[in-house]
Scaffold this motif. Sequence first.
Motif, PDB file in Angstrom:
ATOM      1  N   THR A 116     -39.375 -30.226 -42.465  1.00 39.42           N
ATOM      2  CA  THR A 116     -39.722 -28.935 -41.844  1.00 39.42           C
ATOM      3  C   THR A 116     -38.480 -28.026 -41.830  1.00 39.42           C
ATOM      4  OG1 THR A 116     -39.328 -29.997 -39.699  1.00 39.42           O
ATOM      5  CG2 THR A 116     -41.613 -29.906 -40.495  1.00 39.42           C
ATOM      6  N   MET A 117     -37.858 -27.878 -40.669  1.00 40.41           N
ATOM      7  CA  MET A 117     -36.709 -26.971 -40.551  1.00 40.41           C
ATOM      8  C   MET A 117     -35.477 -27.552 -41.261  1.00 40.41           C
ATOM      9  SD  MET A 117     -38.165 -24.678 -38.764  1.00 40.41           S
ATOM     10  CE  MET A 117     -36.925 -23.589 -38.083  1.00 40.41           C
ATOM     11  N   THR A 118     -34.769 -26.713 -41.976  1.00 38.30           N
ATOM     12  CA  THR A 118     -33.567 -27.173 -42.685  1.00 38.30           C
ATOM     13  C   THR A 118     -32.567 -27.813 -41.720  1.00 38.30           C
ATOM     14  OG1 THR A 118     -33.911 -25.480 -44.346  1.00 38.30           O
ATOM     15  CG2 THR A 118     -31.698 -26.416 -44.228  1.00 38.30           C
ATOM     16  N   ARG A 119     -32.528 -27.326 -40.473  1.00 43.29           N
ATOM     17  CA  ARG A 119     -31.575 -27.897 -39.515  1.00 43.29           C
ATOM     18  C   ARG A 119     -31.860 -29.368 -39.196  1.00 43.29           C
ATOM     19  NH1 ARG A 119     -31.908 -24.898 -33.933  1.00 43.29           N
ATOM     20  NH2 ARG A 119     -30.701 -26.694 -33.265  1.00 43.29           N
ATOM     21  N   THR A 120     -33.080 -29.852 -39.507  1.00 43.03           N
ATOM     22  CA  THR A 120     -33.375 -31.269 -39.236  1.00 43.03           C
ATOM     23  C   THR A 120     -32.951 -32.179 -40.394  1.00 43.03           C
ATOM     24  OG1 THR A 120     -35.623 -31.305 -40.153  1.00 43.03           O
ATOM     25  CG2 THR A 120     -35.404 -30.614 -37.842  1.00 43.03           C
ATOM     26  N   CYS A 121     -32.513 -31.567 -41.514  1.00 42.10           N
ATOM     27  CA  CYS A 121     -32.167 -32.399 -42.684  1.00 42.10           C
ATOM     28  C   CYS A 121     -31.052 -33.391 -42.358  1.00 42.10           C
ATOM     29  CB  CYS A 121     -31.747 -31.528 -43.872  1.00 42.10           C
ATOM     30  SG  CYS A 121     -33.134 -30.640 -44.613  1.00 42.10           S
TER      31      CYS A 121
END
Length: 243
Positions: A116-121
């Motif tokens: 989902t959000m790039t910050r969770t990668c």
Amino acid sequence: MKILVLNPNTSAVMTASIAQAARAVAAPGTEIVPVHPSFGPVSIEGHYDEAMAAAGVVEQVRTPHAQDADAVVIACFGDPGLDAAREALAVPVLGIAEAAFHAASFLATGFSVVTTMTRTCVIAERLVHRYGLERHCRGIHGTDFPVLDLEDCGDETVSRIEAAAREALASDRSGAIVLGCAGMAALCTQLQQRLGVPVIDGVAVAVKFAESLAALGLRTSKQGDYAAPLPKAYTGWAGSLRW
Ligand code: 2AL
């Protein structure tokens, strides 16, 4: 057999869609018991959310539902509270990220994660290292969908995830796609048909691994660090969560 499917976020809509995905793959004799915490974030999209969600997981593994289960699945891609749940319970406890990474490694030499959000990668990246699967995971890609957008996603969302997956397969030279959110479970079949490669939804594979381990009579080791938590006082708002 009873499998507790624990959604660590507090979205009832997402808990219901996770339950549907779990029931779609469960064996005829398997009862899926879906639950979510009574407090915490409605979606988990970062470290702060995850810390609170892990406390929600702890709350839920203390309930009679969990004590009665033959296995537990933690249905959020960050696997929040996984080790704590294994300390608290003797039955097998599986995280969907851990289950999905292992399943993907059986099906292709390399896989890519679309989340989902790039910050969770970075959360997924750290899990890949924690589970020792960095030689199999060739890339982790954000789509910047907020998790709750997946509660009601139409063809446009599916097409955007498909496009991200196609790009990942090509740029990473991967042979399989891991879906990086429990909220993507309902899209798995459709995406696999469109992409023509294995697409792994962690909810489905975790349920099947949980069924297999429980059927084999295998349980979480109580020797060493997964032994039951040490009894002690917990203070303040966490007082009622002490072991
Ligand atoms: C997730 C997930 O699976 N559920 C949630 O609330 N957040 N993970 C993610 N990477 O979006």
